[in-house]
Motif scaffolding. Structure first.
Motif, PDB file in Angstrom:
ATOM      1  N   VAL A  57     -67.744  18.869 -30.950  1.00  0.00           N
ATOM      2  CA  VAL A  57     -68.441  19.603 -32.016  1.00  0.00           C
ATOM      3  C   VAL A  57     -67.787  20.969 -32.223  1.00  0.00           C
ATOM      4  N   GLU A  58     -67.476  21.654 -31.133  1.00  0.00           N
ATOM      5  CA  GLU A  58     -66.886  22.990 -31.243  1.00  0.00           C
ATOM      6  C   GLU A  58     -65.476  22.925 -31.825  1.00  0.00           C
ATOM      7  N   LEU A  59     -64.663  21.972 -31.381  1.00  0.00           N
ATOM      8  CA  LEU A  59     -63.303  21.813 -31.896  1.00  0.00           C
ATOM      9  C   LEU A  59     -63.307  21.489 -33.384  1.00  0.00           C
ATOM     10  N   SER A  60     -64.323  20.722 -33.814  1.00  0.00           N
ATOM     11  CA  SER A  60     -64.372  20.291 -35.215  1.00  0.00           C
ATOM     12  C   SER A  60     -64.674  21.434 -36.177  1.00  0.00           C
ATOM     13  N   LYS A  61     -65.019  22.591 -35.645  1.00  0.00           N
ATOM     14  CA  LYS A  61     -65.261  23.749 -36.506  1.00  0.00           C
ATOM     15  C   LYS A  61     -63.965  24.304 -37.078  1.00  0.00           C
ATOM     16  N   THR A  62     -62.840  23.968 -36.434  1.00  0.00           N
ATOM     17  CA  THR A  62     -61.549  24.499 -36.891  1.00  0.00           C
ATOM     18  C   THR A  62     -60.498  23.422 -37.129  1.00  0.00           C
ATOM     19  N   GLN A  63     -60.707  22.215 -36.591  1.00  0.00           N
ATOM     20  CA  GLN A  63     -59.754  21.112 -36.788  1.00  0.00           C
ATOM     21  C   GLN A  63     -60.515  19.799 -36.871  1.00  0.00           C
ATOM     22  N   PRO A  64     -59.975  18.814 -37.600  1.00  0.00           N
ATOM     23  CA  PRO A  64     -60.598  17.491 -37.582  1.00  0.00           C
ATOM     24  C   PRO A  64     -60.566  16.901 -36.171  1.00  0.00           C
ATOM     25  N   VAL A  65     -61.608  16.164 -35.817  1.00  0.00           N
ATOM     26  CA  VAL A  65     -61.715  15.581 -34.480  1.00  0.00           C
ATOM     27  C   VAL A  65     -62.126  14.119 -34.583  1.00  0.00           C
ATOM     28  N   LEU A  66     -61.455  13.277 -33.802  1.00  0.00           N
ATOM     29  CA  LEU A  66     -61.859  11.889 -33.641  1.00  0.00           C
ATOM     30  C   LEU A  66     -62.362  11.720 -32.213  1.00  0.00           C
ATOM     31  N   TYR A  67     -63.656  11.467 -32.076  1.00  0.00           N
ATOM     32  CA  TYR A  67     -64.277  11.245 -30.774  1.00  0.00           C
ATOM     33  C   TYR A  67     -64.198   9.747 -30.482  1.00  0.00           C
ATOM     34  N   VAL A  68     -63.550   9.388 -29.370  1.00  0.00           N
ATOM     35  CA  VAL A  68     -63.325   7.976 -29.061  1.00  0.00           C
ATOM     36  C   VAL A  68     -64.247   7.535 -27.936  1.00  0.00           C
ATOM     37  N   ASN A  69     -65.110   6.578 -28.236  1.00  0.00           N
ATOM     38  CA  ASN A  69     -65.984   6.000 -27.216  1.00  0.00           C
ATOM     39  C   ASN A  69     -65.165   5.217 -26.199  1.00  0.00           C
ATOM     40  N   PRO A  70     -65.673   5.045 -24.984  1.00  0.00           N
ATOM     41  CA  PRO A  70     -64.972   4.172 -24.031  1.00  0.00           C
ATOM     42  C   PRO A  70     -64.948   2.746 -24.555  1.00  0.00           C
ATOM     43  N   ALA A  71     -63.889   2.016 -24.210  1.00  0.00           N
ATOM     44  CA  ALA A  71     -63.784   0.616 -24.631  1.00  0.00           C
ATOM     45  C   ALA A  71     -64.814  -0.223 -23.881  1.00  0.00           C
ATOM     46  N   MET A  72     -65.277  -1.265 -24.524  1.00  0.00           N
ATOM     47  CA  MET A  72     -66.201  -2.175 -23.844  1.00  0.00           C
ATOM     48  C   MET A  72     -65.402  -3.090 -22.922  1.00  0.00           C
ATOM     49  N   ASP A  73     -65.919  -3.303 -21.714  1.00  0.00           N
ATOM     50  CA  ASP A  73     -65.246  -4.213 -20.792  1.00  0.00           C
ATOM     51  C   ASP A  73     -66.036  -5.512 -20.696  1.00  0.00           C
ATOM     52  N   ILE A  74     -65.368  -6.517 -20.163  1.00  0.00           N
ATOM     53  CA  ILE A  74     -65.954  -7.862 -20.142  1.00  0.00           C
ATOM     54  C   ILE A  74     -67.236  -7.915 -19.318  1.00  0.00           C
ATOM     55  N   LYS A  75     -67.283  -7.178 -18.210  1.00  0.00           N
ATOM     56  CA  LYS A  75     -68.483  -7.152 -17.377  1.00  0.00           C
ATOM     57  C   LYS A  75     -69.683  -6.615 -18.155  1.00  0.00           C
ATOM     58  N   SER A  76     -69.440  -5.600 -18.997  1.00  0.00           N
ATOM     59  CA  SER A  76     -70.526  -4.992 -19.772  1.00  0.00           C
ATOM     60  C   SER A  76     -71.110  -5.952 -20.801  1.00  0.00           C
ATOM     61  N   ILE A  77     -70.298  -6.898 -21.267  1.00  0.00           N
ATOM     62  CA  ILE A  77     -70.803  -7.884 -22.229  1.00  0.00           C
ATOM     63  C   ILE A  77     -71.983  -8.628 -21.627  1.00  0.00           C
ATOM     64  N   PHE A  78     -71.816  -9.092 -20.392  1.00  0.00           N
ATOM     65  CA  PHE A  78     -72.864  -9.869 -19.744  1.00  0.00           C
ATOM     66  C   PHE A  78     -74.087  -9.003 -19.417  1.00  0.00           C
ATOM     67  N   LYS A  79     -73.860  -7.717 -19.153  1.00  0.00           N
ATOM     68  CA  LYS A  79     -74.967  -6.832 -18.819  1.00  0.00           C
ATOM     69  C   LYS A  79     -75.747  -6.386 -20.050  1.00  0.00           C
ATOM     70  N   GLN A  80     -75.053  -6.288 -21.199  1.00  0.00           N
ATOM     71  CA  GLN A  80     -75.671  -5.678 -22.377  1.00  0.00           C
ATOM     72  C   GLN A  80     -75.914  -6.639 -23.547  1.00  0.00           C
ATOM     73  N   ILE A  81     -75.477  -7.873 -23.439  1.00  0.00           N
ATOM     74  CA  ILE A  81     -75.507  -8.783 -24.585  1.00  0.00           C
ATOM     75  C   ILE A  81     -76.920  -9.036 -25.106  1.00  0.00           C
ATOM     76  N   LYS A  82     -77.924  -8.859 -24.255  1.00  0.00           N
ATOM     77  CA  LYS A  82     -79.303  -9.096 -24.684  1.00  0.00           C
ATOM     78  C   LYS A  82     -79.905  -7.898 -25.410  1.00  0.00           C
TER      79      LYS A  82
END
Length: 402
Positions: free
Chosen positions: A29-54
């Protein structure tokens, strides 16, 4: 200068949508006050699919990982959030180094391929972007190989390699990632010193804290669940975890000083839930509170404490709650660690039950207005703007040599 800074790519540990409150989010948020920023979420891993699919959130993440939906979303004038169109192999359990390295590189390539697509879509040039990596040590190893940014920065805000999840591979990989970065930023002198053995350009840029809602002289209404607890109230506000907090110390202080009311505010993990603290009459667990409720609780405590354990995980940790305590003008006692030195003389430092008892007794004495005001000013001076100014200074310095 042949290449100009165009945008920041901030690679985060935590998903933007979860809005848990994190350094990466605040810095974005602070950086975006003076430059464009792309915030990148962590990639989803295969284990998380089974934990979160529901869950609805898990299904949404999976669709985005498979390329169905909008992976890059604008959240403010100069800030976008990107959810990688990639699925990572769940490999942290692997002990075979060669197989782990092969799969980790595949994870890294897929991750940066997705970021390249987002950057192209936004009309940026990746060679003019600065990558700011929030301790994503495993994918960060391949920043320059698969992305080739203008500059690559690595950020350390915790000694993660002492955490069981990161310890086996992280203790080997993170030093490599640090060495490959153009500069290292840390939120404590201790962590910066540790990084400097792998990268000479390692700097302590301090820590920002959202102190705007903490107003020491505002007349906060006393919360109902606190009102029936006698004074003096010795309080801790935050996550109650046995990995970081000294349960035995709290027990000793409470038992030795039955007239003190030990007030613990925040969610408990299993070690606290099963601790003997629950059987001590002058220890009070008030549970989780919403962020906007915390100032009223802190206001009605007499002394605030941070009873940290001293271990490899905590020794360099910047305790943000100290800024919150001081911003509220509260007398504060904390475990004496290297990271706490910067708060002197505004806090009482102690190690062990006997020193804590003496420090709390001193903190309970009437406050001197001038010292109280100086403590408030100290906390209010720890801003994200000040952190970002130091990042930009290093960026300018490095670009002069490119």
């Amino acid at each position: 200068m042949s290449r100009r800074p165009e945008a920041f790519i901030l690679i985060a540990q935590q998903e933007w949508e979860l809005n848990l409150g994190s350094n990466a989010r605040n810095l974005a948020v602070e950086l975006s006050k003076t430059q464009p920023v792309l915030y990148v979420n962590p990639a989803m891993d295969i284990k998380s699919i089974f934990k979160q699919i529901k869950t609805a959130h898990g299904r949404k993440r999976l669709k985005l990982a498979l390329g169905f939906g909008e992976n890059t979303v604008k959240v403010s004038d100069a800030l976008w959030v990107h959810t990688p169109q990639s699925l990572s192999h769940s490999i942290n359990w692997l002990k075979n180094i060669a197989i782990y390295n092969f799969l980790n590189e595949r994870n890294g390539k897929g991750f940066f391929d997705s970021i390249k697509k987002a950057v192209k879509k936004l009309g940026w040039t990746k060679e003019n972007c600065t990558v700011f990596n929030d301790s994503q040590m495993f994918t960060g190893l391949f920043t320059k190989k698969y992305f080739q940014p203008l500059l690559s920065f690595y950020y350390i805000r915790d000694n993660l390699t002492e955490h069981p999840y990161f310890k086996f591979h992280g203790s080997r990989v993170e030093p490599q990632t640090i060495a490959l970065a153009d500069a290292i930023f840390a939120n404590s002198a201790y962590l910066a010193d540790c990084a400097r053995s792998h990268n000479k350009l390692s700097l302590d840029i301090g820590q920002g804290c959202e102190t705007d809602m903490y107003e020491a002289d505002f007349a906060y209404e006393e919360p109902a669940d606190l009102a029936n607890i006698a004074h003096p109230r010795i309080g801790y506000v935050g996550f109650l975890t046995g990995e970081r907090l000294d349960i035995d110390l709290l027990e000793q202080v409470a038992i030795a000083n039955p007239n003190w009311q030990i007030v613990l505010i925040g969610p408990e993990e299993i070690m606290f839930q099963e601790s003997r603290l629950h059987a001590i009459k002058n220890v009070h667990f008030l549970g989780s509170k919403k962020p906007n409720q915390l100032p009223s609780y802190i206001h009605h405590l007499d002394v605030c404490v941070n009873p940290q354990l001293i271990n490899a995980l905590t020794i360099g940790n910047y305790p943000r709650k100290i800024d919150e305590y001081l911003a509220m003008g509260k007398p504060t006692v904390a475990t004496d660690t290297p990271a706490m030195q910067m708060f002197l003389p505004h806090v009482e430092l102690a190690i062990g039950a006997d020193e804590y008892k003496k420090a709390i007794e001193k903190a309970l004495l009437p406050q001197i207005p001038e010292k109280r005001n100086a403590a408030i000013s100290c906390a209010k001076g720890h801003t994200w703007e000040a952190c970002v100014e130091q990042i930009y200074a290093v960026q300018r310095q490095l670009l002069q040599t490119k």
